[in-house]
Design a protein around this motif. Structure first.
Motif, short mmCIF file in Angstrom:
data_model
loop_
_atom_site.label_atom_id
_atom_site.label_comp_id
_atom_site.label_asym_id
_atom_site.label_seq_id
_atom_site.Cartn_x
_atom_site.Cartn_y
_atom_site.Cartn_z
N GLU A 1 82.28 40.03 -35.52
CA GLU A 1 83.19 41.12 -35.18
C GLU A 1 82.43 42.37 -34.76
OE1 GLU A 1 86.33 40.84 -34.78
OE2 GLU A 1 86.41 38.78 -35.52
N GLU A 2 81.28 42.63 -35.38
CA GLU A 2 80.45 43.77 -34.98
C GLU A 2 79.98 43.63 -33.54
OE1 GLU A 2 77.27 43.86 -37.77
OE2 GLU A 2 78.51 44.55 -39.45
N VAL A 3 79.57 42.41 -33.15
CA VAL A 3 79.09 42.19 -31.79
C VAL A 3 80.24 42.26 -30.80
CG1 VAL A 3 78.01 40.50 -30.27
CG2 VAL A 3 77.09 40.86 -32.57
N ILE A 4 81.38 41.70 -31.15
CA ILE A 4 82.56 41.78 -30.28
C ILE A 4 82.91 43.24 -30.02
CG2 ILE A 4 85.06 41.41 -30.22
CD1 ILE A 4 84.57 38.67 -31.47
N ASP A 5 82.84 44.06 -31.04
CA ASP A 5 83.15 45.47 -30.90
C ASP A 5 82.10 46.17 -30.03
OD1 ASP A 5 84.70 47.88 -31.67
OD2 ASP A 5 82.86 48.46 -32.69
N LEU A 6 80.82 45.85 -30.25
CA LEU A 6 79.74 46.46 -29.48
C LEU A 6 79.87 46.17 -27.99
CD1 LEU A 6 76.96 47.95 -29.44
CD2 LEU A 6 75.89 45.72 -29.79
N LEU A 7 80.24 44.94 -27.65
CA LEU A 7 80.32 44.52 -26.24
C LEU A 7 81.74 44.59 -25.68
CD1 LEU A 7 77.81 41.53 -26.10
CD2 LEU A 7 77.41 43.97 -25.81
N GLN A 8 82.66 45.15 -26.45
CA GLN A 8 84.04 45.38 -26.01
C GLN A 8 84.69 44.10 -25.48
OE1 GLN A 8 84.26 48.81 -23.42
NE2 GLN A 8 83.03 50.08 -24.80
N LEU A 9 84.71 43.09 -26.32
CA LEU A 9 85.31 41.80 -25.95
C LEU A 9 86.61 41.53 -26.71
CD1 LEU A 9 82.02 39.69 -25.84
CD2 LEU A 9 83.52 40.15 -23.90
N GLU A 10 87.16 42.55 -27.36
CA GLU A 10 88.36 42.35 -28.17
C GLU A 10 89.52 41.76 -27.36
OE1 GLU A 10 86.79 45.21 -27.76
OE2 GLU A 10 86.31 46.17 -29.67
N SER A 11 89.69 42.22 -26.13
CA SER A 11 90.86 41.82 -25.33
C SER A 11 90.83 40.36 -24.90
CB SER A 11 90.99 42.72 -24.10
OG SER A 11 89.85 42.57 -23.25
N VAL A 12 89.64 39.73 -24.93
CA VAL A 12 89.55 38.33 -24.47
C VAL A 12 89.09 37.39 -25.58
CG1 VAL A 12 89.14 38.96 -22.06
CG2 VAL A 12 87.19 38.67 -23.61
#
Length: 262
Positions: free
Chosen positions: A138-149
C-alpha cells in the motif's frame, strides 16, 4: 560530489560472450551510493548484457561484480534480489490475467517463507505476515499513485501504467539498488514525464541507488549524474551525463563519422 561517494556497485573487467559474439569486453564501472547512473549506447552495444550480468541472468565469464563490498557475480538471480538489487525489464514482464495489486504483491516473494504450520494457525501467525506485506504494498501504491487502477487487470491498462506497475513490483522487494532497463520505452512525452517524476520520487523517498538504461537522451541528461557509454561491448566514454554524451566517440557511435565534402 558523486565521485566522492562510497561505491555501492563495482564491476571489474567484466566480459561476457555468446558463442562467437563478444558482448562485453573488459568493462569496469563504479556506481556511488544514492547515485542515479545512466548506461547508454547504440542498439547491440552491450547495455542489457551488462545489466543481466549484474542481476545474475548471464553471469560474467571474466571479471567480477561486487555489491556493497560483497562479490555477487556467480550468484543466482534470486540470491542477488535477496541481497538488495531489484530490476525492471526492457519488455514489460507482468503476469497477464492478474490484477495490478496482485502483480505488485509478487514483489514481496523474496520475503515469503512457505510454512504449513503458519497456514494451519493462520489467524495467529500467517495473518500478521500477510498484513505486513500488504502494508508495504500500500505504501508503494501510494508513492506511485496507482490507487485508481489497483483492481484493474494489467492487460487492459495503458503501457505507461504497466511500466509503473513493474516499477512498483520492484520497489516492493525493498531494494537498496534499482536497475531499470529502458523504463520509458514506447511511452509518449507525457508518460515519460510521469515516469521520470516517479523514479525521482522513489529514489529520494527510499534512498535508492539507481542504474538506468535509457535511449531518450533528454531523460538521461535530466536525471543522471554520470553515464557510461558502451559501443560494441566496450567502454567508449564515462563521466557527467552531458559531457559523456557530447564526446566525439559517442557522437560517432550514434550517427557515424561526419562526411567531409570532397
Amino acid at each position: 560530489m558523486a565521485a566522492a561517494r562510497e561505491p555501492v556497485l563495482v564491476c571489474e573487467n567484466v566480459s561476457r560472450w555468446f558463442q562467437g559474439v563478444h558482448a562485453l569486453k573488459h568493462v569496469s564501472v563504479s556506481i556511488g551510493k544514492g547515485e542515479i547512473f545512466g548506461l547508454v549506447g547504440p542498439n547491440g552495444s552491450g547495455k542489457t548484457t551488462l545489466v543481466n550480468a549484474i542481476t545474475g541472468f548471464y553471469p560474467p565469464q571474466e571479471g567480477r561484480i561486487l555489491f556493497e563490498g560483497r562479490q555477487i557475480s556467480g550468484l543466482k538471480p534470486y540470491r542477488i534480489a535477496e541481497s538488495g538489487i531489484a530490476r525492471t525489464f526492457q519488455n514489460v514482464a507482468l503476469f497477464r490475467g492478474m490484477s495490478v495489486l496482485d502483480n505488485i504483491l509478487m514483489g514481496r516473494h523474496i520475503f515469503m517463507r512457505p510454512n504449513p504450520l503458519a497456514s494451519l494457525f493462520y489467524w495467529w501467525w500467517a495473518q500478521r505476515e500477510e498484513i505486513a506485506h500488504r502494508r508495504k504494498v500500500e505504501e508503494v501504491i501510494d508513492l506511485l499513485q496507482l490507487e485508481s487502477v489497483r483492481d484493474e487487470h494489467v492487460d487492459v491498462i495503458p503501457l505507461g501504467l504497466q511500466k509503473r506497475v513493474e516499477l512498483a513490483r520492484a520497489l516492493c522487494a525493498e531494494p537498496r539498488m534499482l536497475v531499470l532497463d529502458e523504463p520509458m520505452a514506447g511511452m509518449n512525452q507525457e508518460e515519460k514525464e510521469y515516469m521520470v517524476r516517479f523514479i525521482l520520487d522513489a529514489q529520494e523517498a527510499l534512498g535508492l541507488t539507481v542504474l538506468i538504461i535509457e535511449h531518450h537522451m533528454d531523460v538521461v541528461t535530466a536525471i543522471c549524474e554520470r553515464v557510461l557509454v558502451l559501443n560494441n561491448g566496450s567502454r567508449i566514454a564515462e563521466g557527467p551525463a552531458r559531457e559523456a554524451i557530447s564526446d566525439p566517440q559517442v557522437v560517432e557511435a550514434y550517427i557515424g563519422k561526419a562526411r567531409h565534402a570532397a
